[in-house]
Design an enzyme around this catalytic site. Sequence first.
Site, short mmCIF file in Angstrom:
data_model
loop_
_atom_site.label_atom_id
_atom_site.label_comp_id
_atom_site.label_asym_id
_atom_site.label_seq_id
_atom_site.Cartn_x
_atom_site.Cartn_y
_atom_site.Cartn_z
N SER A 134 0.79 -1.24 0.00
CA SER A 134 0.00 0.00 0.00
C SER A 134 0.82 1.29 0.00
O SER A 134 0.23 2.37 -0.12
CB SER A 134 -0.96 0.02 1.19
OG SER A 134 -2.07 -0.80 0.94
N LYS A 165 0.26 3.84 -2.66
CA LYS A 165 -0.70 4.94 -2.60
C LYS A 165 -0.03 6.31 -2.45
O LYS A 165 -0.68 7.33 -2.64
CB LYS A 165 -1.68 4.72 -1.44
CG LYS A 165 -2.56 3.47 -1.60
CD LYS A 165 -3.54 3.35 -0.44
CE LYS A 165 -4.48 2.17 -0.60
NZ LYS A 165 -3.89 0.89 -0.20
N SER A 220 -5.93 3.63 4.56
CA SER A 220 -5.36 2.89 3.43
C SER A 220 -6.43 2.21 2.59
O SER A 220 -6.27 1.07 2.14
CB SER A 220 -4.33 1.86 3.91
OG SER A 220 -3.52 1.41 2.85
N LYS A 245 2.89 6.68 5.19
CA LYS A 245 2.08 5.59 4.63
C LYS A 245 2.67 4.23 4.97
O LYS A 245 3.88 4.03 4.86
CB LYS A 245 1.96 5.75 3.11
CG LYS A 245 0.93 4.83 2.48
CD LYS A 245 -0.47 5.29 2.85
CE LYS A 245 -1.50 4.18 2.62
NZ LYS A 245 -1.41 3.10 3.63
#
Length: 401
Positions: free
Chosen positions: A74, A77, A134, A245
């Site tokens: 993720s 992202k 997320s 993140k």
Amino acid sequence: MSVNRKRRVMAVWLMITILTGILPFSIYAEEDTVNTNDLSLDLGLQSKAAVLMEASTGTVIYENNPDQVLSPASITKIMTLVLIFDALESGQISLDEQVTTSAHAKSMGGSQVFLEEGEVQTVDTLIKCIIIASGNDASVAMAEYIAGSEAEFVQKMNERAKGLGMENTNFEDCCGLTDSDGHYTTARDVAIMSRELITKYPAIFNYSTIWMENITHVTAKGSSEFGLANTNKLLKQYQWTTGLKTGSTSKAKYCVSATARKNDIDLIAVIMAAPDYKIRFAEARTLLEYGFSHCSVYKDLNEDKLERVKVSLGVSEEAEVEYKGEFSYLSTTGENVNEITKKISLKEEAEAPVKKGDVMGSAEYYLGETKVGSVDIVASEDVRKIVFFDCVKKLVNALWI
């Protein structure tokens, strides 16, 4: 005692003192400093790859397998968010615009905020869903809204990555859910795109520092509250944390791009393929603490007013000039950056035509006698070359006055 014998005795004594550590040689003093060329000190990390970067200069302070190709999960992202903020800056979209969730977006598995097909949320809310929780579904919804389809958005992600110099990256989706071998990046490239996001769009911190927040689902089934909880546990574990993140899949293991700010220094710590989530955060914190203990940054916003430069044969006798940008200098060797001085050098005269952006001089920065960097000074306006009509006009104006 003969001279030769005295020399031999002195040599033996010198050797003994070196071996026993009696003499204070600089090798011991340097253990408390960082050689900017020594990026692979043993910090005892268990993750497969790691990079520590200072954000304002892009300087890599520490690296371990920085260019090893790995699955990003993720943290993909981050690039999705870069494109979202690109679209906001260009005026293509606005925070209060309404985005409708497609069937494709709803179908995303993994981490999600459970958007329903046809559900409408604002861009602002979907950014929160992406950066805090997320949400894969929220990421796809935004990708489709900006580019028409996820596939087209992913193409833009790869184009943006190429433009940033991310040489070992290829995206196949906008959220990192895929386990395909064709979806990959490196710790260095993650640091690069993280730097682009936080330096170009610092408003991201308004989202990445949120610990918990509720959103409202409004669907055919009615209205319901849904809680977003930040996946970045460093927000509670490390007081200087500002983002950014996390990511994890069975293939990628545990990843994080962690940002923190202390004493006006922004650091980016990237951990990839850590064996578990606790080690992921612990090693990111290790990198950040290491960086803050060794770094000092000098910044000059270059907001002071500059003298105009004379222009010959131009419709104007002078041209306004400005700095091309800010200046930052990173020290990792204990230097006193407060002693940095700036020297302005401008052309005595420029010849028309002068175009906006033409280099008219420079600001040079010195630490003692050593030049540590410079910033160009450029024309902030056009000055065209004077022609016969301009001369006549000036003469008429002079006579009229």
